[in-house]
Scaffold this motif. Structure first.
Motif, PDB file in Angstrom:
ATOM      1  N   GLU A  81       0.838  -1.183   0.000  1.00  0.00           N
ATOM      2  CA  GLU A  81       0.000   0.000   0.000  1.00  0.00           C
ATOM      3  C   GLU A  81       0.883   1.246   0.000  1.00  0.00           C
ATOM      4  O   GLU A  81       1.977   1.240   0.555  1.00  0.00           O
ATOM      5  N   ALA A  82       0.369   2.312  -0.611  1.00  0.00           N
ATOM      6  CA  ALA A  82       1.106   3.576  -0.665  1.00  0.00           C
ATOM      7  C   ALA A  82       0.353   4.620   0.152  1.00  0.00           C
ATOM      8  O   ALA A  82      -0.846   4.825  -0.040  1.00  0.00           O
ATOM      9  N   PHE A  83       1.058   5.258   1.085  1.00  0.00           N
ATOM     10  CA  PHE A  83       0.487   6.258   1.981  1.00  0.00           C
ATOM     11  C   PHE A  83       1.054   7.625   1.634  1.00  0.00           C
ATOM     12  O   PHE A  83       2.268   7.790   1.558  1.00  0.00           O
ATOM     13  N   THR A  84       0.178   8.605   1.426  1.00  0.00           N
ATOM     14  CA  THR A  84       0.584   9.975   1.134  1.00  0.00           C
ATOM     15  C   THR A  84      -0.082  10.907   2.137  1.00  0.00           C
ATOM     16  O   THR A  84      -1.320  10.990   2.179  1.00  0.00           O
ATOM     17  N   GLU A  85       0.715  11.586   2.948  1.00  0.00           N
ATOM     18  CA  GLU A  85       0.149  12.541   3.893  1.00  0.00           C
ATOM     19  C   GLU A  85      -0.344  13.763   3.139  1.00  0.00           C
ATOM     20  O   GLU A  85       0.370  14.335   2.318  1.00  0.00           O
TER      21      GLU A  85
END
Length: 106
Positions: free
Chosen positions: A17-21
């Motif tokens: 999974e890719a997390f972007t704040e």
């Protein structure tokens, strides 16, 4: 003024999974999560130190919160996960990215 679109420029997220704040302020943090076929291992539930409100923007997914049945999520579906609750993403779409908006409340 700068306008952003959470559904463009998506990372592939096929391995993880890719997390972007997106936003961080005292007491609140928002992030975009992109999933592509991932799920949470049964023996490793997610447990967070903050409350979380999550909205599925695109794709499809299954989610289970401890002591509850799995629910299928479709675009527009949202739910609340209380801090300390064990929860699992039981599946996410493999044929297209699933895009989430997660808002964490400290």
């Amino acid at each position: 003024m700068q306008v952003g679109n959470l559904l463009t420029g998506l990372p592939a997220a096929k391995r993880a999974e890719a997390f972007t704040e997106l936003l961080a302020r005292p007491g609140v943090r928002a992030e975009r999560i992109v999933s592509h076929g991932q799920s949470t291992p049964e023996d490793a539930p997610m447990v967070q130190d903050s409350d979380e409100w999550v909205l599925l923007l695109q794709g499809a997914a299954g989610l289970r919160i401890e002591d509850s049945d799995e629910v299928a999520l479709h675009p527009g579906d949202a739910l609340w996960i209380a801090r300390g609750q064990r929860h699992w993403v039981t599946w996410t779409a493999k044929d297209r990215p699933s895009v989430w908006l997660a808002v964490h409340f400290e």
